[in-house]
Design an enzyme around this catalytic site. Structure first.
Site, PDB file in Angstrom:
ATOM      1  N   HIS A 185      11.325  -0.243  -1.095  1.00  0.00           N
ATOM      2  CA  HIS A 185      11.349   1.036  -1.812  1.00  0.00           C
ATOM      3  C   HIS A 185      11.010   2.155  -0.852  1.00  0.00           C
ATOM      4  O   HIS A 185      10.145   2.013   0.018  1.00  0.00           O
ATOM      5  CB  HIS A 185      10.389   1.023  -3.009  1.00  0.00           C
ATOM      6  CG  HIS A 185       8.935   0.944  -2.673  1.00  0.00           C
ATOM      7  ND1 HIS A 185       8.159   2.050  -2.452  1.00  0.00           N
ATOM      8  CD2 HIS A 185       8.099  -0.126  -2.534  1.00  0.00           C
ATOM      9  CE1 HIS A 185       6.903   1.693  -2.208  1.00  0.00           C
ATOM     10  NE2 HIS A 185       6.838   0.374  -2.235  1.00  0.00           N
ATOM     11  N   ASP A 197       3.823   1.340   3.270  1.00  0.00           N
ATOM     12  CA  ASP A 197       4.181   1.125   1.866  1.00  0.00           C
ATOM     13  C   ASP A 197       5.147   2.211   1.402  1.00  0.00           C
ATOM     14  O   ASP A 197       4.744   3.227   0.869  1.00  0.00           O
ATOM     15  CB  ASP A 197       2.924   1.147   1.002  1.00  0.00           C
ATOM     16  CG  ASP A 197       3.208   0.836  -0.455  1.00  0.00           C
ATOM     17  OD1 ASP A 197       4.214   0.167  -0.724  1.00  0.00           O
ATOM     18  OD2 ASP A 197       2.427   1.276  -1.315  1.00  0.00           O
ATOM     19  N   GLU A 231       9.680   2.587  -7.055  1.00  0.00           N
ATOM     20  CA  GLU A 231       8.760   1.451  -7.195  1.00  0.00           C
ATOM     21  C   GLU A 231       7.367   1.930  -7.547  1.00  0.00           C
ATOM     22  O   GLU A 231       6.681   1.324  -8.370  1.00  0.00           O
ATOM     23  CB  GLU A 231       8.728   0.638  -5.905  1.00  0.00           C
ATOM     24  CG  GLU A 231       7.989  -0.698  -6.021  1.00  0.00           C
ATOM     25  CD  GLU A 231       6.476  -0.600  -5.803  1.00  0.00           C
ATOM     26  OE1 GLU A 231       5.764  -1.570  -6.118  1.00  0.00           O
ATOM     27  OE2 GLU A 231       6.006   0.447  -5.303  1.00  0.00           O
ATOM     28  N   GLU A 232       6.942   3.038  -6.920  1.00  0.00           N
ATOM     29  CA  GLU A 232       5.610   3.562  -7.194  1.00  0.00           C
ATOM     30  C   GLU A 232       5.520   4.158  -8.594  1.00  0.00           C
ATOM     31  O   GLU A 232       4.430   4.485  -9.051  1.00  0.00           O
ATOM     32  CB  GLU A 232       5.224   4.610  -6.146  1.00  0.00           C
ATOM     33  CG  GLU A 232       5.142   4.078  -4.720  1.00  0.00           C
ATOM     34  CD  GLU A 232       4.031   3.056  -4.513  1.00  0.00           C
ATOM     35  OE1 GLU A 232       3.299   2.757  -5.478  1.00  0.00           O
ATOM     36  OE2 GLU A 232       3.903   2.558  -3.383  1.00  0.00           O
ATOM     37  N   GLU A 258       7.131  -5.882   0.707  1.00  0.00           N
ATOM     38  CA  GLU A 258       6.126  -4.940   0.211  1.00  0.00           C
ATOM     39  C   GLU A 258       4.975  -4.817   1.201  1.00  0.00           C
ATOM     40  O   GLU A 258       4.983  -5.439   2.270  1.00  0.00           O
ATOM     41  CB  GLU A 258       5.594  -5.395  -1.145  1.00  0.00           C
ATOM     42  CG  GLU A 258       6.125  -4.593  -2.320  1.00  0.00           C
ATOM     43  CD  GLU A 258       5.683  -3.139  -2.338  1.00  0.00           C
ATOM     44  OE1 GLU A 258       4.886  -2.740  -1.452  1.00  0.00           O
ATOM     45  OE2 GLU A 258       6.121  -2.400  -3.224  1.00  0.00           O
ATOM     46  N   HIS A 334      -1.931   3.708   0.464  1.00  0.00           N
ATOM     47  CA  HIS A 334      -1.889   4.754  -0.566  1.00  0.00           C
ATOM     48  C   HIS A 334      -2.754   5.970  -0.203  1.00  0.00           C
ATOM     49  O   HIS A 334      -3.346   6.594  -1.093  1.00  0.00           O
ATOM     50  CB  HIS A 334      -2.298   4.199  -1.927  1.00  0.00           C
ATOM     51  CG  HIS A 334      -1.190   3.472  -2.618  1.00  0.00           C
ATOM     52  ND1 HIS A 334      -1.249   3.113  -3.945  1.00  0.00           N
ATOM     53  CD2 HIS A 334       0.020   3.040  -2.178  1.00  0.00           C
ATOM     54  CE1 HIS A 334      -0.134   2.489  -4.291  1.00  0.00           C
ATOM     55  NE2 HIS A 334       0.657   2.429  -3.236  1.00  0.00           N
TER      56      HIS A 334
END
Length: 893
Positions: A185, A197, A231-232, A258, A334
């Site tokens: 993603h 990520d 995706e998030e 991922e 994140h």
């Protein structure tokens, strides 16, 4: 039972040794020999043997840590000429740099929906232009709407519009009806450039596409590359692809990439389900395997707060697959620090090499023509020190486990016969064996209680999470007690047993069998429960069993250093393998403790995990304390190191848990929303409105660490009573994590400044039948909103227009059901119109439900207000803050 005869030479040799070593009374020479006139059978071994043994364990740990961090040498673009067909890490890194330079790519943002899509489009088209004519490459852009329930965290229902996918289909001129799907993603969370990520995965996939396009050989089956853009947003884009894309029906298996950390080795932590041929191809093709069904069971248990697109492909598409993720350096996950600079070239090379080999094997697999024929059930799998993969079916595991259990029973019965030969009766031996097994279990519980006591004490003293930035503290605080506490308990309990079992070697053998009995019971229970991680107790049964039988049949009279060498040799493989898995688990969980929420004491959680893991790991090491001449020296050494470490933690700054050093970031996380809350009564009248900063406490030290540094935090008040009065505490939860993170704080502050007003209107209330009312609503707002619904106790939510499935309920609130809907759109604003059907009692004329609407400005120029920016500027370098403006509006209907 004391023998009636004393072997010759025992007293003379025993007294001489006692004078030389100054042994304590508990180690007086026992009137017990080895049957050959040699008395060393009755005497304990020199203390330094055990010390050297423990030092050897420390060396093993160090080697495992060192080897685990090794990555392959990355190939640079200049190396390409000498490495044709090889994955080039530098090119993938350059792609990643260009992608992350776009900045955060939140679903619905210009950066995600336009810039990132154009970047992928241009890169893929460039690859297609240079491809060999024997390959057929198609590029497709999907914009999709949909809805689905997701049992993630508290559970939620999704409604989404216009999320995007960039999809590439790679095949040959001959064509195939079967395809392998590879997924990454390109969207990110708010504030994060998404280096690991999941930009790195997309960079790897683009380099794989380039390699395949230049290959001189056509592939047998198709490779579909999905670059998904939401995706998030909790897997919305993958749901749109697998349920509605034109190529979805030909997908036979998926490889999902991922990350929950920046680099390291990619772990394959989910496989299948029920398709062992995928693991077979993985084990035969990849050069750097790293996989574990234990990791799969832990992840799927929900203990780790996360999920991946693999779940969507599996649950909504019925597609089996393999799920991979990086997990080291989870500190930057994140956050704004998840940039390309934190992604090692070696990690890109390793993952790229593995994925090229894996995909090459998958697109050539005969199993793809009819995967249903190869659906054989779940498997057990794990890598052996990163060298190779071992796997077998659950059924095969049952056979191996049962055979091992039978061999274990034979081994313990053989030891019983030997003990009887030495003077014990069968009844005495069985009684002592059961007693020893009980002592083992009690020692584990005592180690657990000790770890809990240490964790609670450190928390009370304000010294928690010292290991967050410096993991070595775990060794001193929890690993050492997991060793010396059971040792001390065994020494205490053994004093009573020495009245019957006078030889330390016989007593050790009883405890050896006691541990084996406990592990055998665990293996039996794991087998009956069909647990895939039953291979762990299998290790701790089969190797001790074989080692004991070798000793009985070949080296029966070995004692002292010879016996220790045999013991160490037989325990080396299970210890190293389990230490390898334990250290991997610790490295995974440490950064996670920084985002589990203040209500979840990270110190306590990690203490319990370490106590359990290391107590089990030290199983056959603990009873060795019974064999040394001066056990107090060993225990004093271990306890002394522990006490010294506590002193250093309490009286020096070495235990500060966070780090802002760019070379070793371990920042404390803060999630702060500049929010407005408004509450309305049953007549729609505003009863209260206030603005301020909602502080979502992400670890046990929050927010105390920044009080005195950030002045506003001196006015922070806990959000407690509001949780009883208002749905979801009257706070703008972005996702339903109330059962996960409920300990938060509120700071009164200035009003927010948002460009889009959130509106909520009850359009109509009609009677569908005598007992069913239909409520129609009209909602407008930004591209990320949430809806919380809670019918009163007498009312039941039957269905809603969002989805044909029954509404998915969340946690109870004041004894009432709750429901959470996550709504988003990725393109032009659109109103959200929906209906709720409620079963009501006859003649009901009171309120039927509480309903709350949240809005979130997670990207764009209005994401952060000026007061928010001013607040964040005051935070120290060892913190990282994520946040945006949000609203919460509640109504009684």
């Amino acid at each position: 039972m004391t023998p009636t005869a004393t072997p010759r030479g025992l007293d003379r040799r025993g007294i001489r040794l006692r004078k030389k070593a100054k042994e304590s009374d508990e180690y007086l020479p026992y009137p017990y020999g080895d049957g050959k006139g040699q008395s060393n059978f009755a005497l304990p071994t020199p203390t330094f043997h055990l010390v050297f043994f423990l030092l050897g364990l420390a060396v093993v740990f160090g080697i495992i840590v060192y080897v685990e961090k090794q990555l392959p040498t990355p190939l640079m673009i200049e190396d390409e000429a000498n490495n044709p067909g090889k994955f080039i890490a530098e090119r993938a890194k350059n792609t990643l740099v260009n992608l992350t330079n776009i900045g955060p790519r939140v679903t619905g943002s210009y950066e995600n929906e336009v810039l990132a899509v154009n970047f992928l489009k241009n890169t893929i088209e460039s690859i297609i232009e240079q491809a060999r004519p024997i390959h057929k490459i198609e590029l497709d852009f999907q914009k999709i709407n949909g809805s689905f329930p997701l049992t993630f965290l508290d559970g939620m229902t999704h409604v989404y519009y216009d999320v995007q996918n960039v999809v590439v289909k790679f095949g040959s001129d001959k064509g195939s009806e079967h395809s392998i799907l590879m997924n990454c993603h390109f969207d990110t969370v708010s504030d994060s450039p998404g280096g690991s990520d999941d930009g790195a995965s997309c960079a790897v996939m683009l380099e794989i596409l380039r390699l395949f396009s230049l290959s001189k050989k056509p592939i047998k089956h198709n490779l579909v590359l999905l670059f998904n853009g939401a995706e998030e947003n909790f897997m919305q884009a993958s749901h749109g692809f697998i349920t509605k894309h034109k190529w979805a029906k030909e997908i036979r298996a998926v490889v999902n990439l991922e990350s929950c950390g920046a680099g390291g080795r990619e772990v394959m932590f989910q496989s299948g389900p029920n398709h062992p041929w995928l693991m077979k191809i993985y084990s035969q093709t990849v050069g750097y395997p790293f996989a574990s069904s234990l990791a799969q069971e832990i992840f799927q248990s929900g203990f780790i707060p996360g999920d991946t697109d693999y779940r969507i492909f599996r649950d909504f598409g019925g597609v089996p697959g393999l799920d991979f993720a990086w997990y080291l350096n989870g500190y930057v996950y994140h956050t704004k620090n998840d940039n390309a600079a934190h992604v090692p070239l070696g990690s890109l090379q390793r993952t790229g090499d593995n994925m090229v080999a894996l995909v090459t094997g998958l697109v050539s697999a005969d199993e793809l023509t009819n995967t249903a024929q190869h659906k054989e059930g779940r498997i057990v799998f794990f890598d052996v020190l990163g060298a190779f993969i071992m796997f077998w079916s659950i059924f095969a595991g049952d056979i191996v486990n049962i055979a091992t259990l039978l061999l274990s029973v034979y081994s313990m019965s053989s030891n019983m016969k030997e003990a009887i030969h030495r003077g014990l009766t069968k009844k005495q031996y069985l009684k002592q064996l059961i007693s020893c097994a009980g002592v083992v279990l009690q020692s584990w519980l005592l180690a657990l209680f000790s770890a809990v006591a240490i964790a609670l004490t450190l928390t009370a003293l304000g010294l928690s999470m010292s290991w967050y930035a410096k993991p070595v503290w775990i060794l001193f605080l929890y690993v050492l007690p997991a060793m010396f506490v059971p040792m001390m308990f065994l020494m205490y309990k053994s004093q009573q047993q020495r009245k019957t079992v006078v030889s330390p070697w016989t007593l050790f053998q009883l405890y050896y069998d006691g541990y084996q009995l406990v592990w055998s019971t665990m293996l039996l229970l794991s087998t009956v429960s069909r647990i895939q991680s039953a291979f762990i107790p299998l290790f701790w049964v089969v190797f001790p069993t074989v080692g004991n039988l070798i000793r009985l049949k070949i080296f029966l009279h070995w004692r002292d250093w010879k016996w220790l060498l045999l013991h160490a040799t037989m325990m080396f493989l299970p210890f190293v393998q389990c230490a390898y898995m334990t250290l991997n688990a610790v490295q995974l969980f440490i950064p996670i403790m920084g985002r589990t929420g203040a209500a979840n004491n990270g110190e306590l959680i990690l203490a319990v995990l370490c106590a359990v893991m290391f107590s089990l790991l030290f199983s056959y090491i603990i009873p060795m304390i019974l064999l040394v001449r001066n056990p107090r020296q060993v225990l004093s050494l271990l306890v002394g190191i522990f006490i010294a470490s506590l002193g250093a933690l309490m009286f020096t700054p070495l235990g500060f848990p966070y780090s802002g050093d760019p070379a070793g970031l371990a920042q404390q996380r803060f999630a702060i929303l500049h929010a407005e809350r408004s509450f309305h009564n049953i007549n729609g009248e505003l009863t209260n409105r206030e603005s301020g900063f909602w502080v979502v406490d992400l670890d046990v030290n929050s927010p105390a660490t920044v009080k005195g540094i950030v002045p506003e935090f001196d006015n922070a008040v806990p959000v407690t009573k509001d949780c009883e009065t208002y749905l979801y505490c009257g706070m703008p939860y972005f996702i339903p994590i109330l059962s996960f993170i409920w300990k938060t704080h509120w700071i009164k502050g200035p009003e927010i400044d948002v460009p889009i007003n959130t509106t909520f209107k009850l359009m109509s209330r009609t009677a569908v039948s005598q007992s069913v009312q239909r409520l129609s609503f009209h909602v407008t707002g930004p591209d990320h909103m949430g809806l919380m619904v809670s019918p009163v106790k007498e009312i039941e939510l039957l269905r809603w227009s969002m989805l044909s499935d029954p509404p998915l309920a969340g946690p109870k609130w004041n004894g009432r059901e709750t429901y959470f809907v996550y709504f988003s759109y990725a393109d032009k604003p659109r109103p959200w119109i929906f209906t709720l059907d409620l079963r009501v009692p006859d003649g009901w004329d009171k309120a039927v439900l509480d309903i709350a609407l949240t809005s979130h400005f997670v990207h764009g120029p209005h994401q952060k207000s000026k007061p928010f920016k001013k607040l964040v500027e005051q935070f120290p370098a060892w913190t990282t803050v994520t946040g945006w403006q949000a609203t919460y509006k509640s109504f009684i209907v």
